[in-house]
Design a protein around this motif. Structure first.
Motif, PDB file in Angstrom:
ATOM      1  N   GLY A 101       0.812  -1.221   0.000  1.00  0.00           N
ATOM      2  CA  GLY A 101       0.000   0.000   0.000  1.00  0.00           C
ATOM      3  C   GLY A 101       0.844   1.270   0.000  1.00  0.00           C
ATOM      4  O   GLY A 101       0.358   2.339   0.363  1.00  0.00           O
ATOM      5  N   LYS A 102       2.091   1.178  -0.457  1.00  0.00           N
ATOM      6  CA  LYS A 102       2.979   2.337  -0.443  1.00  0.00           C
ATOM      7  C   LYS A 102       2.431   3.464  -1.327  1.00  0.00           C
ATOM      8  O   LYS A 102       2.366   4.607  -0.900  1.00  0.00           O
ATOM      9  CB  LYS A 102       4.388   1.955  -0.951  1.00  0.00           C
ATOM     10  CG  LYS A 102       5.085   0.937  -0.073  1.00  0.00           C
ATOM     11  CD  LYS A 102       6.428   0.524  -0.628  1.00  0.00           C
ATOM     12  CE  LYS A 102       6.344  -0.217  -1.951  1.00  0.00           C
ATOM     13  NZ  LYS A 102       5.582  -1.489  -1.880  1.00  0.00           N
ATOM     14  N   SER A 103       2.042   3.108  -2.557  1.00  0.00           N
ATOM     15  CA  SER A 103       1.578   4.160  -3.477  1.00  0.00           C
ATOM     16  C   SER A 103       0.249   4.754  -3.005  1.00  0.00           C
ATOM     17  O   SER A 103       0.000   5.953  -3.196  1.00  0.00           O
ATOM     18  CB  SER A 103       1.443   3.607  -4.895  1.00  0.00           C
ATOM     19  OG  SER A 103       2.676   3.090  -5.330  1.00  0.00           O
ATOM     20  N   THR A 104      -0.593   3.917  -2.377  1.00  0.00           N
ATOM     21  CA  THR A 104      -1.872   4.428  -1.850  1.00  0.00           C
ATOM     22  C   THR A 104      -1.585   5.496  -0.794  1.00  0.00           C
ATOM     23  O   THR A 104      -2.213   6.564  -0.782  1.00  0.00           O
ATOM     24  CB  THR A 104      -2.683   3.267  -1.203  1.00  0.00           C
ATOM     25  OG1 THR A 104      -2.754   2.196  -2.133  1.00  0.00           O
ATOM     26  CG2 THR A 104      -4.056   3.709  -0.786  1.00  0.00           C
ATOM     27  N   ILE A 105      -0.628   5.219   0.080  1.00  0.00           N
ATOM     28  CA  ILE A 105      -0.288   6.166   1.150  1.00  0.00           C
ATOM     29  C   ILE A 105       0.417   7.397   0.572  1.00  0.00           C
ATOM     30  O   ILE A 105       0.146   8.529   0.966  1.00  0.00           O
ATOM     31  CB  ILE A 105       0.552   5.448   2.232  1.00  0.00           C
ATOM     32  CG1 ILE A 105      -0.380   4.465   2.975  1.00  0.00           C
ATOM     33  CG2 ILE A 105       1.205   6.430   3.200  1.00  0.00           C
ATOM     34  CD1 ILE A 105       0.272   3.608   4.024  1.00  0.00           C
ATOM     35  N   PHE A 154       4.392  -5.551  -7.776  1.00  0.00           N
ATOM     36  CA  PHE A 154       5.274  -4.680  -8.549  1.00  0.00           C
ATOM     37  C   PHE A 154       4.543  -3.782  -9.548  1.00  0.00           C
ATOM     38  O   PHE A 154       4.890  -3.714 -10.711  1.00  0.00           O
ATOM     39  CB  PHE A 154       6.356  -5.500  -9.267  1.00  0.00           C
ATOM     40  CG  PHE A 154       7.230  -6.248  -8.310  1.00  0.00           C
ATOM     41  CD1 PHE A 154       8.044  -5.572  -7.427  1.00  0.00           C
ATOM     42  CD2 PHE A 154       7.211  -7.632  -8.268  1.00  0.00           C
ATOM     43  CE1 PHE A 154       8.832  -6.258  -6.518  1.00  0.00           C
ATOM     44  CE2 PHE A 154       8.003  -8.338  -7.365  1.00  0.00           C
ATOM     45  CZ  PHE A 154       8.813  -7.638  -6.491  1.00  0.00           C
ATOM     46  N   ALA A 155       3.501  -3.097  -9.042  1.00  0.00           N
ATOM     47  CA  ALA A 155       2.841  -2.092  -9.884  1.00  0.00           C
ATOM     48  C   ALA A 155       3.797  -0.912 -10.063  1.00  0.00           C
ATOM     49  O   ALA A 155       3.868  -0.309 -11.127  1.00  0.00           O
ATOM     50  CB  ALA A 155       1.545  -1.636  -9.237  1.00  0.00           C
ATOM     51  N   THR A 156       4.533  -0.582  -9.015  1.00  0.00           N
ATOM     52  CA  THR A 156       5.485   0.531  -9.079  1.00  0.00           C
ATOM     53  C   THR A 156       6.885  -0.010  -9.342  1.00  0.00           C
ATOM     54  O   THR A 156       7.340  -0.898  -8.626  1.00  0.00           O
ATOM     55  CB  THR A 156       5.520   1.294  -7.738  1.00  0.00           C
ATOM     56  OG1 THR A 156       4.201   1.669  -7.390  1.00  0.00           O
ATOM     57  CG2 THR A 156       6.411   2.520  -7.816  1.00  0.00           C
ATOM     58  N   LEU A 157       7.542   0.532 -10.367  1.00  0.00           N
ATOM     59  CA  LEU A 157       8.919   0.092 -10.631  1.00  0.00           C
ATOM     60  C   LEU A 157       9.904   1.249 -10.699  1.00  0.00           C
ATOM     61  O   LEU A 157      11.084   1.051 -10.917  1.00  0.00           O
ATOM     62  CB  LEU A 157       8.994  -0.673 -11.952  1.00  0.00           C
ATOM     63  CG  LEU A 157       8.429  -2.079 -11.957  1.00  0.00           C
ATOM     64  CD1 LEU A 157       8.702  -2.745 -13.288  1.00  0.00           C
ATOM     65  CD2 LEU A 157       9.006  -2.924 -10.845  1.00  0.00           C
ATOM     66  N   THR A 199      -5.377  -2.329   8.106  1.00  0.00           N
ATOM     67  CA  THR A 199      -5.900  -2.813   9.393  1.00  0.00           C
ATOM     68  C   THR A 199      -7.380  -3.197   9.270  1.00  0.00           C
ATOM     69  O   THR A 199      -7.899  -3.885  10.140  1.00  0.00           O
ATOM     70  CB  THR A 199      -5.728  -1.756  10.507  1.00  0.00           C
ATOM     71  OG1 THR A 199      -6.292  -0.544  10.032  1.00  0.00           O
ATOM     72  CG2 THR A 199      -4.269  -1.557  10.857  1.00  0.00           C
ATOM     73  N   ASP A 200      -8.044  -2.749   8.193  1.00  0.00           N
ATOM     74  CA  ASP A 200      -9.439  -3.169   7.970  1.00  0.00           C
ATOM     75  C   ASP A 200      -9.545  -4.667   7.736  1.00  0.00           C
ATOM     76  O   ASP A 200     -10.609  -5.261   7.842  1.00  0.00           O
ATOM     77  CB  ASP A 200     -10.027  -2.411   6.767  1.00  0.00           C
ATOM     78  CG  ASP A 200      -9.180  -2.560   5.513  1.00  0.00           C
ATOM     79  OD1 ASP A 200      -9.623  -3.200   4.556  1.00  0.00           O
ATOM     80  OD2 ASP A 200      -8.036  -2.044   5.494  1.00  0.00           O
ATOM     81  N   ARG A 201      -8.411  -5.299   7.416  1.00  0.00           N
ATOM     82  CA  ARG A 201      -8.430  -6.724   7.086  1.00  0.00           C
ATOM     83  C   ARG A 201      -8.066  -7.612   8.273  1.00  0.00           C
ATOM     84  O   ARG A 201      -7.943  -8.821   8.109  1.00  0.00           O
ATOM     85  CB  ARG A 201      -7.424  -7.000   5.990  1.00  0.00           C
ATOM     86  CG  ARG A 201      -7.891  -6.588   4.620  1.00  0.00           C
ATOM     87  CD  ARG A 201      -6.882  -7.158   3.711  1.00  0.00           C
ATOM     88  NE  ARG A 201      -7.206  -7.017   2.326  1.00  0.00           N
ATOM     89  CZ  ARG A 201      -6.364  -7.414   1.379  1.00  0.00           C
ATOM     90  NH1 ARG A 201      -5.220  -7.946   1.693  1.00  0.00           N
ATOM     91  NH2 ARG A 201      -6.698  -7.277   0.124  1.00  0.00           N
TER      92      ARG A 201
END
Ligand SMILES: Nc1nc2c(ncn2[C@@H]2O[C@H](COP(=O)(O)OP(=O)(O)OP(=O)(O)O)[C@@H](O)[C@H]2O)c(=O)[nH]1
Ligand SMILES: [Mg+2]
Length: 435
Positions: free
Chosen positions: A213-217, A233-236, A322-324
């Protein structure tokens, strides 16, 4: 970059792992689960999973005779066209398995390289993955040659057979590696210029396991719209944004490529320039998926940081998703990691705006507190004839107080030690520090 994938001719895979005595069953199962996420990320289907518990590796075919017969019959029965092996195989073993099973055989390293090849978007990421693939190919040319020859007539410019062709491909790869390295040095030079521009700022870098969740944050903290996807690996590449418009000193936040267990050496080496953003950071925000295998993910991050010589950079842990998790697990994690921040970046996004500001505010505050605690305050006098230096002073520090007196401009400045040092160096005798 799809064309740069070496194995894009399979749709349905069988996943196999050899469990040796040094690995626990849960470790092997988790890793196999991750292998199936890697397969899905490539757009492939998973026909099934097989684990062979064994005390040793079969030198020629990796798996024992009986298990190989099982694998072969499953491949035929389920119309499988690729065998994905969750271990590292030698070139010879890959070659033997391909001959025996008559389908593509990819080990974990190759699968990760395939995903990187598929997802690379920026010029730098493309160069880096091409380099990683070329280096990987160079060491495995003999084993892979058969496959490549069948698929596309060798990787080089010419066709041929056997040893001769391998030697030609080897030369071709060596030239390509030299060319790619040269191109990457150019890109790195550009990166260094950007670094100079960034040098007045405090740098914070998001790190962590892929898909945490790095890019989400990053998007929430910097109001950006970077790619967020439920795949590995969505972000490269690395992206850097200002965290807050008017904070002094300025704080920059960077998002970058994620980590994975047993990240192939070729990938870490090739992505060293993208990952240099991590090494240069003053603070790391480690994003951890609270619902996943946290021990393994934290260990992986530690290993990669060590590898990058970034292990001494301070880290704030942020448990996401944390919702999970159940309230009991949440309590446990809070006890185990009392210093960490707990968030649900996706849930908060869907909540009302004042709530969604909560977690952004929480993280920003923690970052600011971190730097505040390390800042020093000094009083200085600047002579009027050097007042053109005020711009630098405002750039590098927070001016808490300014008083225009007869003997000069009296100022109280707060900054991190690095920036104070820079000011002293830059202004030299133009400023006098007051006690
Ligand atoms: N349930 C849940 N899902 C989340 C949360 N935060 C992010 N996600 C989802 O997790 C997936 C991965 O999110 P990204 O932000 O792309 O993760 P990343 O760490 O940048 O991943 P890579 O760039 O692929 O390494 C996406 O589908 C997000 O929507 C959260 O708090 N809860
Ligand atoms: Mg990302």
């Amino acid at each position: 970059m799809e064309e740069n994938r070496l194995f894009n001719n399979w749709n349905r895979a069988l996943l196999v792992s050899l469990q040796l005595p040094n690995r626990s069953t849960s470790e092997v199962q988790n890793s196999l689960q991750e292998l199936s996420s890697l397969a899905y990320s490539l757009g492939g289907d998973v026909a099934g999973k097989i684990i062979q518990v064994s005390s040793q590796i079969h030198p020629a075919n990796f798996f024992g005779k009986g298990k190989l017969a099982d694998i072969k019959s499953t491949i035929q029965k389920d119309c499988v066209d690729a065998l994905l092996v969750d271990n590292q195989l030698s070139p010879k073993q890959i070659g033997n398995l391909e001959t025996l099973l008559d389908c593509a055989v990819l080990d974990r390293t190759q699968l990760i390289l395939e995903i990187f090849a598929k997802n690379a978007r920026t010029h730098e990421a493309k160069l880096q993955i091409e380099l990683a693939q070329s280096e990987y190919l160079l060491t495995r040319l003999v084993g892979l040659w058969k496959h490549l020859d069948r698929e596309r007539g060798g990787i080089g410019a010419s066709r041929g057979t056997g040893e001769k062709q391998i030697e030609k491909d080897r030369q071709f790869l060596r030239h390509r590696i030299t060319r790619l390295k040269r191109q990457l040095i150019k890109v790195e030079k550009e990166r260094k210029t950007q670094k100079k521009r960034r040098s007045n700022c405090l740098c914070v870098s998001l790190i962590g396991y892929t898909n945490a969740g790095k890019s989400t944050i990053m998007n929430a903290l910097t109001n950006s719209a970077l790619l967020v996807e439920d795949r590995l690996f969505a972000t490269l590449d690395s992206t850097t944004r200002l965290l807050e418009e008017d904070s002094r000193p300025k704080v920059l936040l960077s998002d970058t490529v994620g980590f994975i267990s047993n990240l192939p050496h070729e990938v870490v080496a090739a992505f060293r320039s993208t990952l240099s953003i991590v090494k240069e950071a003053d603070l790391l925000l480690q994003i951890i998926d609270a619902s996943d295998n946290i021990d393994d993910h934290i260990q992986t991050a530690n290993d990669v940081l060590q590898d990058l010589e970034a292990a001494s950079i301070p880290v704030i842990k942020i448990f996401n998703k944390t919702d999970r998790i159940t309230p009991t697990r949440m309590l446990l994690l809070e006890k185990l990691y009392p210093e960490a921040i707990f968030v649900s970046a996706i849930q908060e996004k869907h909540k009302k705006s004042e709530n969604s500001a909560d977690f952004v505010h929480k993280i920003r505050k923690q970052i600011m507190v971190f730097f505040e605690e390390r800042m020093k305050t000094v009083k200085i006098r600047l002579d009027y004839q050097h007042c053109q230096q005020l711009a630098n002073i405002y750039e590098w520090s927070r001016v808490d107080n300014i008083d225009y007196q007869e003997q000069g401009i009296m100022m109280t400045l707060t900054a991190i030690p690095r920036n104070l040092e820079r000011l002293r160096h830059h202004l030299g005798s133009n400023i006098t520090e007051m006690r």
